[in-house]
Design a protein around this motif. Structure first.
Motif, short mmCIF file in Angstrom:
data_model
loop_
_atom_site.label_atom_id
_atom_site.label_comp_id
_atom_site.label_asym_id
_atom_site.label_seq_id
_atom_site.Cartn_x
_atom_site.Cartn_y
_atom_site.Cartn_z
N ASP A 22 56.66 -8.27 -6.67
CA ASP A 22 56.84 -9.15 -7.82
C ASP A 22 57.52 -8.42 -8.97
OD1 ASP A 22 54.71 -7.49 -8.43
OD2 ASP A 22 53.42 -9.08 -9.20
N ARG A 23 57.98 -7.19 -8.72
CA ARG A 23 58.71 -6.41 -9.72
C ARG A 23 60.21 -6.34 -9.41
NH1 ARG A 23 54.96 -1.11 -10.55
NH2 ARG A 23 55.25 -0.91 -8.31
N GLY A 24 60.66 -7.11 -8.41
CA GLY A 24 62.07 -7.11 -8.05
C GLY A 24 62.48 -5.90 -7.23
N THR A 25 61.53 -5.30 -6.51
CA THR A 25 61.81 -4.15 -5.67
C THR A 25 61.35 -4.43 -4.25
OG1 THR A 25 59.68 -3.12 -6.19
CG2 THR A 25 61.54 -2.54 -7.62
N LEU A 26 61.62 -3.49 -3.36
CA LEU A 26 61.15 -3.57 -1.98
C LEU A 26 60.12 -2.49 -1.75
CD1 LEU A 26 64.55 -4.01 -0.10
CD2 LEU A 26 62.88 -5.79 -0.64
N ALA A 27 59.12 -2.79 -0.94
CA ALA A 27 58.15 -1.80 -0.49
C ALA A 27 58.29 -1.71 1.03
CB ALA A 27 56.73 -2.21 -0.87
N ILE A 28 58.32 -0.49 1.55
CA ILE A 28 58.55 -0.26 2.96
C ILE A 28 57.30 0.34 3.59
CG2 ILE A 28 60.00 0.93 4.66
CD1 ILE A 28 61.50 -1.13 2.86
N GLN A 29 56.83 -0.26 4.68
CA GLN A 29 55.73 0.29 5.47
C GLN A 29 56.33 0.85 6.74
OE1 GLN A 29 52.60 -2.47 6.37
NE2 GLN A 29 51.92 -1.28 8.13
N GLY A 30 56.09 2.11 6.99
CA GLY A 30 56.62 2.75 8.19
C GLY A 30 55.94 4.08 8.42
N GLY A 31 56.44 4.79 9.38
CA GLY A 31 55.89 6.10 9.69
C GLY A 31 56.24 7.11 8.61
N LYS A 32 55.27 7.89 8.18
CA LYS A 32 55.50 8.89 7.15
C LYS A 32 56.37 10.02 7.73
CE LYS A 32 53.16 11.57 3.63
NZ LYS A 32 51.87 11.91 3.03
N VAL A 33 57.45 10.35 7.03
CA VAL A 33 58.35 11.41 7.45
C VAL A 33 57.86 12.70 6.80
CG1 VAL A 33 60.73 12.23 7.45
CG2 VAL A 33 60.27 9.78 7.58
N THR A 34 57.60 13.72 7.61
CA THR A 34 57.02 14.94 7.06
C THR A 34 57.97 16.14 7.14
OG1 THR A 34 55.94 15.39 9.17
CG2 THR A 34 54.64 14.25 7.49
N ASN A 35 58.77 16.26 8.17
CA ASN A 35 59.64 17.43 8.34
C ASN A 35 61.07 17.10 7.91
OD1 ASN A 35 57.55 18.99 9.42
ND2 ASN A 35 57.86 18.08 11.43
N HIS A 36 61.25 16.82 6.63
CA HIS A 36 62.55 16.37 6.14
C HIS A 36 63.29 17.43 5.34
CE1 HIS A 36 60.23 15.85 2.49
NE2 HIS A 36 59.47 14.94 3.11
N GLY A 37 62.64 18.46 4.89
CA GLY A 37 63.31 19.53 4.14
C GLY A 37 63.63 19.20 2.70
N LEU A 38 63.19 18.06 2.21
CA LEU A 38 63.44 17.66 0.82
C LEU A 38 62.27 18.07 -0.06
CD1 LEU A 38 64.71 14.03 1.45
CD2 LEU A 38 66.11 16.06 1.02
N THR A 39 62.53 18.17 -1.34
CA THR A 39 61.46 18.38 -2.31
C THR A 39 61.26 17.06 -3.05
OG1 THR A 39 62.10 20.69 -2.58
CG2 THR A 39 60.72 19.74 -4.30
N LEU A 40 60.16 16.40 -2.76
CA LEU A 40 59.88 15.10 -3.36
C LEU A 40 58.82 15.25 -4.44
CD1 LEU A 40 59.57 12.92 -0.14
CD2 LEU A 40 61.55 13.14 -1.63
N PRO A 41 58.90 14.43 -5.49
CA PRO A 41 57.84 14.43 -6.49
C PRO A 41 56.52 14.01 -5.83
CG PRO A 41 59.73 13.12 -7.22
CD PRO A 41 59.98 13.49 -5.80
N PRO A 42 55.41 14.44 -6.38
CA PRO A 42 54.10 14.12 -5.78
C PRO A 42 53.83 12.62 -5.61
CG PRO A 42 53.85 15.77 -7.50
CD PRO A 42 55.28 15.29 -7.55
N HIS A 43 54.44 11.79 -6.44
CA HIS A 43 54.18 10.35 -6.37
C HIS A 43 55.11 9.61 -5.41
CE1 HIS A 43 57.40 10.69 -9.34
NE2 HIS A 43 57.71 9.45 -9.03
N GLU A 44 55.99 10.33 -4.69
CA GLU A 44 56.92 9.70 -3.75
C GLU A 44 56.69 10.20 -2.33
OE1 GLU A 44 60.94 10.27 -5.03
OE2 GLU A 44 60.67 9.06 -6.83
#
Length: 63
Positions: A22-44
């Protein structure tokens, strides 16, 4: 936040799914990707879904 199911791979709610919020965005449900090599913020996180799910949502004019 209110979620509206747009498209998913099954009906029981435990499969890859794309939701509209209801905020005009999409939410995605899927398998959590763990071995991606990225540095993500704690809330993402990264979720993996089949490309065909996105194609179906576009083909059906859902997004």
């Amino acid at each position: 936040m209110k979620l509206t199911r747009l498209v998913g791979e099954c009906e029981d709610g435990e499969c890859p799914t794309i939701y509209a919020t209801d905020r005009g965005t999409l939410a995605i449900q899927g398998g959590k990707v763990t071995n991606h090599g990225l540095t993500l913020p704690p809330h993402e996180t990264l979720a993996e879904i089949p490309i065909e799910l996105v194609r179906k949502a576009v083909r059906d004019n859902l997004i």
